[in-house]
Design an enzyme around this catalytic site. Structure first.
Site, PDB file in Angstrom:
ATOM      1  N   LYS A   1      17.325 -24.664  55.687  1.00 31.51           N
ATOM      2  CA  LYS A   1      17.933 -24.042  54.510  1.00 31.51           C
ATOM      3  C   LYS A   1      19.421 -24.323  54.537  1.00 31.51           C
ATOM      4  O   LYS A   1      20.006 -24.466  55.603  1.00 31.51           O
ATOM      5  CB  LYS A   1      17.710 -22.522  54.544  1.00 31.51           C
ATOM      6  CG  LYS A   1      17.902 -21.835  53.215  1.00 31.51           C
ATOM      7  CD  LYS A   1      16.751 -22.143  52.270  1.00 31.51           C
ATOM      8  CE  LYS A   1      16.473 -21.046  51.303  1.00 31.51           C
ATOM      9  NZ  LYS A   1      15.065 -21.013  50.915  1.00 31.51           N
TER      10      LYS A   1
HETATM   11  N1  GLU Z   1      13.935 -22.553  47.830  1.00 30.04           N
HETATM   12  C1  GLU Z   1      12.508 -22.481  47.751  1.00 30.04           C
HETATM   13  C2  GLU Z   1      11.978 -21.553  48.818  1.00 30.04           C
HETATM   14  O1  GLU Z   1      12.668 -20.685  49.299  1.00 30.04           O
HETATM   15  C3  GLU Z   1      11.853 -23.846  47.715  1.00 30.04           C
HETATM   16  C4  GLU Z   1      12.061 -24.711  48.930  1.00 30.04           C
HETATM   17  C5  GLU Z   1      11.539 -26.135  48.787  1.00 30.04           C
HETATM   18  O2  GLU Z   1      11.000 -26.465  47.756  1.00 30.04           O
HETATM   19  O3  GLU Z   1      11.728 -26.888  49.750  1.00 30.04           O
HETATM   20  O4  GLU Z   1      10.841 -21.598  49.168  1.00 30.04           O
END
Ligand code: GLU
Length: 418
Positions: free
Chosen positions: A106
């Protein structure tokens, strides 16, 4: 990060709780509680007035045992190192819960994007992409959208990466728009899985979704799509909120019209079908059949949880309940479909996007939604099986039991290097 519990500590306590039901060594569990690495960087970017802006940014790569690191990038003034670490860990267990071949990562920039022009945001995003370049790649780490980022930012990151690398590699990032190699159904995917998971929970509990009342906290991409889809399934959306406040109508309102009002005015507040203006806390404690928290972490703490009256919660946001809230809701028999399953549609369709990018072969929206449905329903069934088999006190722990075992199995098969 919203006030209250430290999300990284919340993640670690969720892991500990599940680990108590698993036969996995403490040393392995300890490893699964910490990120492998965290990039912290200060981006220096020229602003429109010629001055230099400085923006702190992070990328946490939590665990890569099951595949490349995967997870979004958020733009928010409350982003912290610990928040990004927690969110990257939740991605690991989310991908494992739904069985897609990724680890977790992240990123975030400490910024209020509303205060910057589009040109400034583009320069800031490209500066971050340049910092990320050595760390990312379609087999290494694959960013995606998160809070306050979307197709536009993903397209800029893809373009920066491909330009610097002198290649075409659309699978380096997901959540792009269709013209840049995005997937049909990706924008709707988080809201879609949230309602599929809710439907499965209602089914499991023998409750009728038709006519059920729903409150949605947060009316961004995940929240408003969930509202729209649950309405299409026959439920009645009676309350919704965003950062400016909430709306309520006991007879329900049209979630699409409420979104149109938000697009025009910046908020759902003031929407004509609303009979009463209410607060965010009112939405979270409303006497409804289903509550969908779709904003940020820590929306419900232990105190607020005492007032929650919903029967089922399906978490569209990441980490909306603190561990104390989980304890309280467990005692009051609220069935919580955890974030790592409920909102996993986003990363699942990101996976489909990545598969399509690598094959240079694109699917119809119908196929995307059908595959997504199958993955979420299977993951829900596995959760319920574990929930019952281990006689667990809440579904979140069941999801972690499934997920941690999968990550630990991958780690064990790989052995230790060096
Ligand atoms: N931000 C989204 C989540 O928290 C999607 C992450 C992604 O598609 O890699 O799951």
């Amino acid at each position: 990060m919203s006030e209250g519990a430290n999300p990284f500590e919340s993640l670690q306590s969720q892991i500990d709780e599940a680990a108590a039901h698993l036969e996995i060594g403490d040393d392995v569990i300890e490893r699964l509680k910490h990120p492998e690495r965290v990039l912290e960087t200060n981006l220096t970017v020229e602003l429109d007035d010629g001055s230099l802006g400085r923006f702190k940014a992070f990328r946490s790569q939590f665990n890569g045992d099951r595949g490349p690191y995967k997870g979004g990038i958020r733009y928010h003034p409350g982003v912290t190192r610990d928040e990004v670490k927690a969110l990257s860990g939740w991605m690991v267990y989310k991908c494992a819960t739904v069985g897609i071949p990724y680890g977790g990562g992240k990123g975030g920039i400490v910024i209020d994007p509303d205060e910057y022009s589009t040109a400034e945001l583009e320069r800031i995003t490209r500066a971050f992409a340049t910092e990320l370049r050595p760390l990312i790649g379609e087999d290494r780490d694959i960013p995606a959208p998160d809070v306050n980022t979307g197709q536009r930012e993903m397209n800029w990151i893809k373009d920066t990466y491909e330009t610097l690398e002198n290649t075409t590699e659309p699978g380096v990032i997901t959540g792009k728009n269709i013209a840049s190699g995005g997937s049909a159904g990706r924008v709707e995917a988080t809201g879609r899985s949230t309602v599929i998971a809710a439907r499965e929970a209602f089914d499991y509990l023998g409750k009728d979704l038709d006519g059920a009342t729903v409150a949605v906290q947060g009316y961004g991409n995940a929240g408003w799509i969930a509202a729209k889809l649950i309405d299409e399934m026959g439920a009645t959306v009676v309350a919704a909120s965003d950062s400016s406040g909430g709306i309520y109508n006991p007879d329900g309102f049209d979630p699409v019209e409420a979104k149109a009002h938000k697009n025009e005015t910046g908020s759902v507040v003031g929407y004509e079908e609303s009979t009463e203006e209410i607060t965010n806390a009112d939405v979270l404690t409303m006497d409804v059949d289903l509550l969908i928290p779709a904003a940020l972490e820590n929306a419900i703490d232990g105190d607020l949880a005492e007032d929650v009256k919903a029967d089922v919660i399906s978490e569209a946001a990441n980490g909306p309940l603190t561990p104390e809230a989980d304890r309280v809701l467990e005692d009051s028999d609220v069935f919580v479909v955890p974030d790592i399953l409920a909102n996993a549609g986003g990363v699942t369709v990101s996976y489909f996007e990545w598969v399509q990018n690598r094959q240079r072969f694109y699917w119809s929206e119908e196929k995307v939604n059908e595959e997504l449905e199958g993955i979420i329903v299977d993951a829900f069934d596995a959760l319920v099986e574990t929930y019952e088999e281990h006689d667990l006190s809440n579904p979140r722990t069941a999801a972690y039991v499934v997920a941690i075992q999968r990550v630990a199995d991958a780690a064990e098969e790989a052995g230790t290097f060096p």
